[in-house]
Design a protein around this motif. Structure first.
Motif, PDB file in Angstrom:
ATOM      1  N   LEU A  22       0.811  -1.054   0.027  1.00 21.78           N
ATOM      2  CA  LEU A  22      -0.054   0.005   0.051  1.00 21.78           C
ATOM      3  C   LEU A  22       0.825   1.247  -0.158  1.00 21.78           C
ATOM      4  N   ALA A  23       0.446   2.106  -0.716  1.00 24.85           N
ATOM      5  CA  ALA A  23       1.318   3.369  -1.157  1.00 24.85           C
ATOM      6  C   ALA A  23       1.304   4.286   0.201  1.00 24.85           C
ATOM      7  N   THR A  24       0.227   4.484   1.187  1.00 28.28           N
ATOM      8  CA  THR A  24       0.320   5.417   2.125  1.00 28.28           C
ATOM      9  C   THR A  24       0.307   4.952   3.402  1.00 28.28           C
ATOM     10  N   ARG A  25       0.753   5.566   4.428  1.00 24.56           N
ATOM     11  CA  ARG A  25       0.662   5.165   5.856  1.00 24.56           C
ATOM     12  C   ARG A  25      -0.891   4.992   6.279  1.00 24.56           C
ATOM     13  N   GLU A  26      -1.502   5.741   5.746  1.00 22.31           N
ATOM     14  CA  GLU A  26      -2.971   5.655   6.145  1.00 22.31           C
ATOM     15  C   GLU A  26      -3.696   4.409   5.637  1.00 22.31           C
ATOM     16  N   GLU A  27      -3.508   4.028   4.616  1.00 25.73           N
ATOM     17  CA  GLU A  27      -3.849   2.778   3.956  1.00 25.73           C
ATOM     18  C   GLU A  27      -3.264   1.533   4.924  1.00 25.73           C
ATOM     19  N   ARG A  28      -1.956   1.522   5.115  1.00 28.43           N
ATOM     20  CA  ARG A  28      -1.331   0.616   5.865  1.00 28.43           C
ATOM     21  C   ARG A  28      -1.910   0.404   7.217  1.00 28.43           C
ATOM     22  N   TYR A  29      -1.989   1.656   7.849  1.00 28.53           N
ATOM     23  CA  TYR A  29      -2.727   1.623   9.036  1.00 28.53           C
ATOM     24  C   TYR A  29      -4.015   1.165   9.177  1.00 28.53           C
ATOM     25  N   ASP A  30      -5.042   1.649   8.280  1.00 28.36           N
ATOM     26  CA  ASP A  30      -6.320   0.907   8.231  1.00 28.36           C
ATOM     27  C   ASP A  30      -6.362  -0.430   7.684  1.00 28.36           C
ATOM     28  N   THR A  31      -5.554  -0.968   7.193  1.00 30.81           N
ATOM     29  CA  THR A  31      -5.467  -2.354   6.914  1.00 30.81           C
ATOM     30  C   THR A  31      -4.979  -3.228   8.111  1.00 30.81           C
ATOM     31  N   ARG A  32      -4.130  -2.558   8.915  1.00 31.66           N
ATOM     32  CA  ARG A  32      -3.725  -3.154  10.065  1.00 31.66           C
ATOM     33  C   ARG A  32      -4.972  -3.314  11.260  1.00 31.66           C
ATOM     34  N   MET A  33      -5.445  -2.103  11.177  1.00 32.21           N
ATOM     35  CA  MET A  33      -6.541  -2.229  11.989  1.00 32.21           C
ATOM     36  C   MET A  33      -7.899  -3.132  11.796  1.00 32.21           C
ATOM     37  N   ALA A  34      -7.915  -3.425  10.608  1.00 35.25           N
ATOM     38  CA  ALA A  34      -8.984  -4.120   9.920  1.00 35.25           C
ATOM     39  C   ALA A  34      -8.641  -5.613   9.934  1.00 35.25           C
ATOM     40  N   ALA A 101      -8.839   6.988  21.051  1.00 38.48           N
ATOM     41  CA  ALA A 101      -7.914   7.586  20.768  1.00 38.48           C
ATOM     42  C   ALA A 101      -7.402   7.141  19.473  1.00 38.48           C
ATOM     43  N   PHE A 102      -6.852   8.106  18.343  1.00 38.05           N
ATOM     44  CA  PHE A 102      -6.612   7.479  17.046  1.00 38.05           C
ATOM     45  C   PHE A 102      -5.395   8.547  16.657  1.00 38.05           C
ATOM     46  N   PHE A 103      -4.760   8.268  15.732  1.00 36.32           N
ATOM     47  CA  PHE A 103      -3.799   9.019  15.066  1.00 36.32           C
ATOM     48  C   PHE A 103      -4.065   9.086  13.526  1.00 36.32           C
ATOM     49  N   ASP A 104      -4.214  10.391  12.862  1.00 35.41           N
ATOM     50  CA  ASP A 104      -4.597  10.682  11.538  1.00 35.41           C
ATOM     51  C   ASP A 104      -3.358  11.522  11.077  1.00 35.41           C
ATOM     52  N   THR A 105      -2.847  11.066  10.010  1.00 34.61           N
ATOM     53  CA  THR A 105      -1.688  11.559   9.184  1.00 34.61           C
ATOM     54  C   THR A 105      -2.402  12.814   8.678  1.00 34.61           C
ATOM     55  N   VAL A 106      -1.899  13.995   8.602  1.00 36.14           N
ATOM     56  CA  VAL A 106      -2.507  15.165   7.856  1.00 36.14           C
ATOM     57  C   VAL A 106      -1.380  15.135   6.275  1.00 36.14           C
ATOM     58  N   VAL A 107      -0.033  14.838   6.655  1.00 37.18           N
ATOM     59  CA  VAL A 107       0.897  14.818   5.470  1.00 37.18           C
ATOM     60  C   VAL A 107       1.691  13.679   5.757  1.00 37.18           C
ATOM     61  N   GLU A 108       1.656  13.100   4.258  1.00 39.82           N
ATOM     62  CA  GLU A 108       2.656  11.967   4.368  1.00 39.82           C
ATOM     63  C   GLU A 108       4.310  12.461   4.223  1.00 39.82           C
ATOM     64  N   PRO A 109       5.049  11.990   4.977  1.00 40.27           N
ATOM     65  CA  PRO A 109       6.541  12.298   4.969  1.00 40.27           C
ATOM     66  C   PRO A 109       7.134  12.316   3.560  1.00 40.27           C
ATOM     67  N   GLU A 110       8.040  13.096   3.171  1.00 39.22           N
ATOM     68  CA  GLU A 110       8.432  12.860   1.851  1.00 39.22           C
ATOM     69  C   GLU A 110       9.700  11.868   1.988  1.00 39.22           C
TER      70      GLU A 110
END
Length: 111
Positions: A22-34, A101-110
């Motif tokens: 998965l290309a983004t941290r958010e996608e990876r985190y969502d997959t982990r949580m699911a 509590a949750f963590f939401d990324t606003v910007v992906e690191p370059e």
């Protein structure tokens, strides 16, 4: 011509590509949580033994010019990092005692 999405020496990891490359941290985190801890264990147990080899292999490329197959491998390595604490420390997908509590990324690191 092959339909493989990973470099030849890592083709044994193909079964994990659709779900974990998965290309983004958010996608990876969502997959982990699911996923259940058993599903995270299966992914981790398949990928972790190949991590050092994958990192050595990827170090041979310019990160800014990674071919598609190598980018897919890099995304698998990022997912490995995402599941390493849940597998090795938490023994559950969620951080223990974090309540709602949750963590939401606003910007992906370059990279």
């Amino acid at each position: 011509m092959t339909n493989s999405t990973l470099p030849e020496s890592f083709r044994d990891l193909e079964p994990f590509v659709d779900e974990w490359a998965l290309a983004t941290r958010e996608e990876r985190y969502d997959t982990r949580m699911a996923r259940t801890i058993d599903e995270l264990d299966r992914f981790y147990d398949a990928i972790a033994p190949r991590a050092e080899e994958a990192i050595d292999y990827l170090n041979g490329f310019d990160l800014e010019e990674l071919p598609e197959a190598e980018t897919t491998l890099l995304h698998l390595m990022y997912s490995l990092v995402m599941v390493s604490y849940p597998v090795n420390v938490f023994r559950q997908p969620k951080i223990p005692d974090s309540g709602a509590a949750f963590f939401d990324t606003v910007v992906e690191p370059e990279v």
